[in-house]
Design a protein around this motif. Structure first.
Motif, mmCIF file in Angstrom:
data_model
loop_
_atom_site.group_PDB
_atom_site.id
_atom_site.type_symbol
_atom_site.label_atom_id
_atom_site.label_comp_id
_atom_site.label_asym_id
_atom_site.label_seq_id
_atom_site.Cartn_x
_atom_site.Cartn_y
_atom_site.Cartn_z
ATOM 1 N N VAL A 178 -23.821 -16.704 5.132
ATOM 2 C CA VAL A 178 -22.934 -17.291 3.984
ATOM 3 C C VAL A 178 -21.742 -16.569 3.925
ATOM 4 O O VAL A 178 -20.873 -17.198 3.412
ATOM 5 N N LEU A 179 -21.639 -15.329 4.115
ATOM 6 C CA LEU A 179 -20.570 -14.474 4.104
ATOM 7 C C LEU A 179 -19.315 -15.080 4.864
ATOM 8 O O LEU A 179 -18.177 -14.926 4.716
ATOM 9 N N ILE A 180 -19.832 -14.937 6.125
ATOM 10 C CA ILE A 180 -18.798 -15.163 7.411
ATOM 11 C C ILE A 180 -17.997 -16.618 6.988
ATOM 12 O O ILE A 180 -16.973 -16.722 7.151
ATOM 13 N N ASP A 181 -19.059 -17.592 6.488
ATOM 14 C CA ASP A 181 -18.420 -18.859 6.397
ATOM 15 C C ASP A 181 -17.493 -18.815 4.966
ATOM 16 O O ASP A 181 -16.412 -19.334 5.072
ATOM 17 N N GLN A 182 -17.864 -18.068 4.057
ATOM 18 C CA GLN A 182 -16.815 -18.058 2.940
ATOM 19 C C GLN A 182 -15.755 -17.324 3.216
ATOM 20 O O GLN A 182 -14.563 -17.658 2.856
ATOM 21 N N VAL A 183 -15.788 -16.345 4.030
ATOM 22 C CA VAL A 183 -14.393 -15.479 4.364
ATOM 23 C C VAL A 183 -13.314 -16.377 5.238
ATOM 24 O O VAL A 183 -12.328 -16.515 5.042
ATOM 25 N N LEU A 184 -13.957 -17.081 6.293
ATOM 26 C CA LEU A 184 -13.255 -17.793 7.199
ATOM 27 C C LEU A 184 -12.621 -18.850 6.518
ATOM 28 O O LEU A 184 -11.322 -19.438 6.579
ATOM 29 N N GLU A 185 -13.219 -19.578 5.314
ATOM 30 C CA GLU A 185 -12.487 -20.663 4.661
ATOM 31 C C GLU A 185 -11.734 -20.105 3.807
ATOM 32 O O GLU A 185 -10.649 -20.582 3.784
ATOM 33 N N SER A 186 -11.636 -18.856 3.022
ATOM 34 C CA SER A 186 -10.867 -18.750 2.137
ATOM 35 C C SER A 186 -9.554 -17.958 2.908
ATOM 36 O O SER A 186 -8.457 -18.082 2.422
ATOM 37 N N ALA A 187 -9.726 -17.524 4.048
ATOM 38 C CA ALA A 187 -8.684 -16.882 4.828
ATOM 39 C C ALA A 187 -7.783 -17.998 5.773
ATOM 40 O O ALA A 187 -6.851 -17.642 6.448
ATOM 41 N N ASP A 237 -11.225 -22.732 11.807
ATOM 42 C CA ASP A 237 -10.971 -23.056 13.229
ATOM 43 C C ASP A 237 -10.526 -22.080 14.172
ATOM 44 O O ASP A 237 -10.077 -22.605 15.357
ATOM 45 N N ALA A 238 -10.526 -20.984 13.828
ATOM 46 C CA ALA A 238 -9.748 -19.931 14.912
ATOM 47 C C ALA A 238 -10.879 -19.624 15.809
ATOM 48 O O ALA A 238 -10.251 -19.056 16.801
ATOM 49 N N PHE A 239 -12.095 -19.490 15.717
ATOM 50 C CA PHE A 239 -12.936 -19.120 16.408
ATOM 51 C C PHE A 239 -13.853 -20.155 17.248
ATOM 52 O O PHE A 239 -14.425 -21.072 16.334
ATOM 53 N N ARG A 240 -13.896 -19.773 18.369
ATOM 54 C CA ARG A 240 -15.058 -21.071 19.191
ATOM 55 C C ARG A 240 -16.514 -20.737 18.801
ATOM 56 O O ARG A 240 -17.235 -21.712 18.776
ATOM 57 N N VAL A 241 -16.686 -19.338 18.751
ATOM 58 C CA VAL A 241 -17.965 -18.933 18.363
ATOM 59 C C VAL A 241 -18.162 -17.964 17.269
ATOM 60 O O VAL A 241 -17.106 -17.063 17.243
ATOM 61 N N THR A 242 -18.827 -18.122 16.288
ATOM 62 C CA THR A 242 -19.300 -17.214 15.045
ATOM 63 C C THR A 242 -20.694 -16.981 15.132
ATOM 64 O O THR A 242 -21.563 -17.576 15.105
#
Length: 218
Positions: free
Chosen positions: A113-122, A126-131
């Motif tokens: 949930v935090l990974i997705d929140q950070v990537l959205e806010s930043a 779409d920068a990573f093929r794999v998270t």
């Protein structure tokens, strides 16, 4: 052996979140009239959600189940990220710069949930093929599980991947998985000397990274 892909850590590499984590968890523990143990902060850096929530519940003594501790703390962290994301200056640009040359993965100890929140806010969704979160593998860092899984999902052998890490447990995890390790030591939470010794390269900040630097790593 040339590097063909790059795996980033999140906390301490892309976002300067270690102080936020410490502030939130210390405040939470204090609300329950408990105190951090002398090694609590260093132990939790790299632990997955189940591991650090278990530590706070069982070792520190917060009178909540590990599942309740995780939900409480993650809710507070997500709110902090929504209102004020502590992204490291130049980190998003560094990710985009390397992503123009290499396939990228993210291997983080943060919850999904935090990974997705950070990537959205930043603006990096779409920068990573794999998270990957260490929640999604059997063991957290310093075990190699999350890096091995990231490389497998990218489709590259660990020997041709580079990892960008800051913490002791992160460096140990990437090193144990067989990646070429780039250390970005945190000024307040520097890695232990034995962990730093695993690095093929040490930089003062993620902004120093470029495709040319990665290509010359091995």
């Amino acid at each position: 052996m040339a590097i063909e892909a790059v795996v980033f850590d999140l906390d301490g590499v892309i976002i300067d979140s270690e102080e936020v984590w410490e502030e939130v968890r210390r405040g939470y523990v204090a609300e329950h009239n408990r105190e951090f143990l002398p090694d609590t902060q260093s132990r939790m850096m790299g632990m997955n959600t189940q591991e650090w929530s278990g530590h706070l519940a069982e070792d520190v003594g917060v009178p909540r189940t590990p599942e309740q501790v995780a939900a409480d703390v993650l809710g507070r962290m997500a709110e902090r990220y929504r209102t004020s994301l502590p992204i490291i200056p130049g980190a998003a640009e560094a990710v985009r710069r390397l992503g123009a040359r290499f396939p990228l993965a993210l291997a983080s100890s943060s919850a999904r949930v935090l990974i997705d929140q950070v990537l959205e806010s930043a603006g990096l969704t779409d920068a990573f093929r794999v998270t990957l979160s260490t929640e999604e593998v059997p063991r957290g860092k310093p075990a190699p599980d999350v890096y091995l899984a990231a490389c497998e999902k990218l489709g590259y052998a660990p020997a041709v991947c580079a990892a960008v890490e800051d913490s002791s447990n992160g460096l140990r995890s990437a090193g144990a998985a067989g990646l070429a390790v780039i250390a970005v030591p945190h000024g307040i939470y520097p890695p232990a000397e034995d962990a730093l010794a695993l690095a093929s390269m040490v930089v003062t900040g993620v902004t120093e990274l470029s495709p040319e630097v990665i290509e010359n790593l091995r």
